[in-house]
Design an enzyme around this catalytic site. Structure first.
Site, PDB file in Angstrom:
ATOM      1  N   GLY A  76      19.668  59.880  49.174  1.00 48.35           N
ATOM      2  CA  GLY A  76      19.319  59.708  50.424  1.00 48.35           C
ATOM      3  C   GLY A  76      19.895  61.030  51.172  1.00 48.35           C
ATOM      4  O   GLY A  76      19.872  62.080  50.587  1.00 48.35           O
TER       5      GLY A  76
ATOM      6  N   PRO B 196      21.598  66.685  51.947  1.00 47.71           N
ATOM      7  CA  PRO B 196      21.386  65.555  50.700  1.00 47.71           C
ATOM      8  C   PRO B 196      22.621  64.628  50.468  1.00 47.71           C
ATOM      9  O   PRO B 196      23.675  65.340  50.574  1.00 47.71           O
ATOM     10  CB  PRO B 196      20.936  66.514  49.636  1.00 47.71           C
ATOM     11  N   LYS B 197      22.263  63.439  50.314  1.00 49.12           N
ATOM     12  CA  LYS B 197      23.387  62.595  49.961  1.00 49.12           C
ATOM     13  C   LYS B 197      23.557  62.700  48.426  1.00 49.12           C
ATOM     14  O   LYS B 197      22.700  62.336  47.742  1.00 49.12           O
ATOM     15  CB  LYS B 197      23.268  60.994  50.401  1.00 49.12           C
ATOM     16  N   ILE B 198      24.825  62.949  48.126  1.00 48.08           N
ATOM     17  CA  ILE B 198      25.006  63.337  46.624  1.00 48.08           C
ATOM     18  C   ILE B 198      25.648  61.918  45.827  1.00 48.08           C
ATOM     19  O   ILE B 198      26.619  61.390  46.661  1.00 48.08           O
ATOM     20  CB  ILE B 198      26.066  64.412  46.482  1.00 48.08           C
TER      21      ILE B 198
END
Length: 274
Positions: free
Chosen positions: A154, A19-21
């Protein structure tokens, strides 16, 4: 190490997916018992996050500093920036670690990513403040669907065999952003640095300001805009030239801010004029 952007999620057994943090990049470096914290641009922010100062072996970590929304448990960029700009530690941060560059005297950057991940698992234990990011093998489209359901930023795709190389973007690390889309009216432009003023309709049909479009506009589209907009000028001040909001465009953006603005809008195309 920087991320190249790609438009669509994909699945590929050569990659892991995370997951994009939605926070800000942070390097944690501990040497001889002294911990230093740096942003992506090498600014020292050690004093801002005293909860990340811990004892242990020499180590360098790469990750994302974030404040979670207390209601959803999802990263909140505005809360993160509020903590970054505050002189007091009123908002609890989480440091989500995704890579390890040095450990106990060894430089790990030339090792393949999966080997670095194995060392990272052994080097730190998860706590409420510092934790390792989860990843899945190969199934980027499944992870992107999961991210969409939770309205997160994203995903990131990383080649399993990638070394840690600074200063350039490549297909070793790719990001796929979960963009939202909106139709806006352009009501003027910034005189100095490029930017178009975006307006959106209210419930009563009036237009209100919603941010500045700075990215994604090809030169030909800029010229076409100014050729038309010079006939629509309605006024100006020190910073902006204002026009009748008759030119419409589609933009993609990260999310709506709490104040009702488009976050980081990117031009997609013009729509039919009204």
């Amino acid at each position: 190490m920087l991320l190249e952007q790609t438009d669509k999620p994909f699945s590929d057994g050569r990659y892991i997916f995370e997951p994009k943090i939605d926070g800000h990049r942070l390097i944690l470096s501990r040497r001889g018992g002294v911990t230093k914290l740096y942003t992506r641009h090498n600014n020292d922010v050690t004093e801002k996050y005293p909860e990340l100062i811990t004892d242990g072996p020499d180590i360098t970590l790469d990750g994302e500093l974030v404040v979670m929304d207390p209601d959803t448990g999802i990263p909140d960029f505005e809360l993160t920036m509020a903590r970054f700009q505050s002189k007091k530690s009123l908002l609890q941060v989480s440091y989500v670690v995704f890579d390890i560059l040095h450990f106990d005297g060894s430089d790990l950057r030339s090792l393949p990513l999966l080997e670095r991940k194995t060392i990272l698992d052994q080097a730190i234990e998860d706590t409420p403040v510092i934790s390792k990011i989860a990843h899945i093998d190969g199934r980027g489209e499944d992870l992107f669907d999961w991210v969409l359901e939770r309205k997160m930023e994203g995903i990131v795709a990383k080649r399993k065999d990638s070394v840690y190389a600074t200063g350039k973007r490549s297909d070793s690390w790719l990001k796929v952003i979960n963009y939202a889309y909106a139709d806006v009216f352009i009501g003027g432009w910034r005189k100095e640095e490029f930017g178009w003023l975006a307006y959106v309709p209210t419930k009563t049909g009036q237009l209100r300001p919603a941010g500045v479009i700075e990215f994604g506009v090809p030169p030909a589209h800029k010229q076409a805009f100014y050729d038309v907009a010079k006939e629509l000028i309605a006024g100006e001040d020190r910073e902006f030239v204002y026009v009748e909001p008759r030119i419409k465009a589609r933009v993609k953006f990260r999310n709506w801010t709490k104040s009702g603005n488009l976050r980081s809008p990117v031009f997609v195309d013009f729509l039919l004029a009204v």
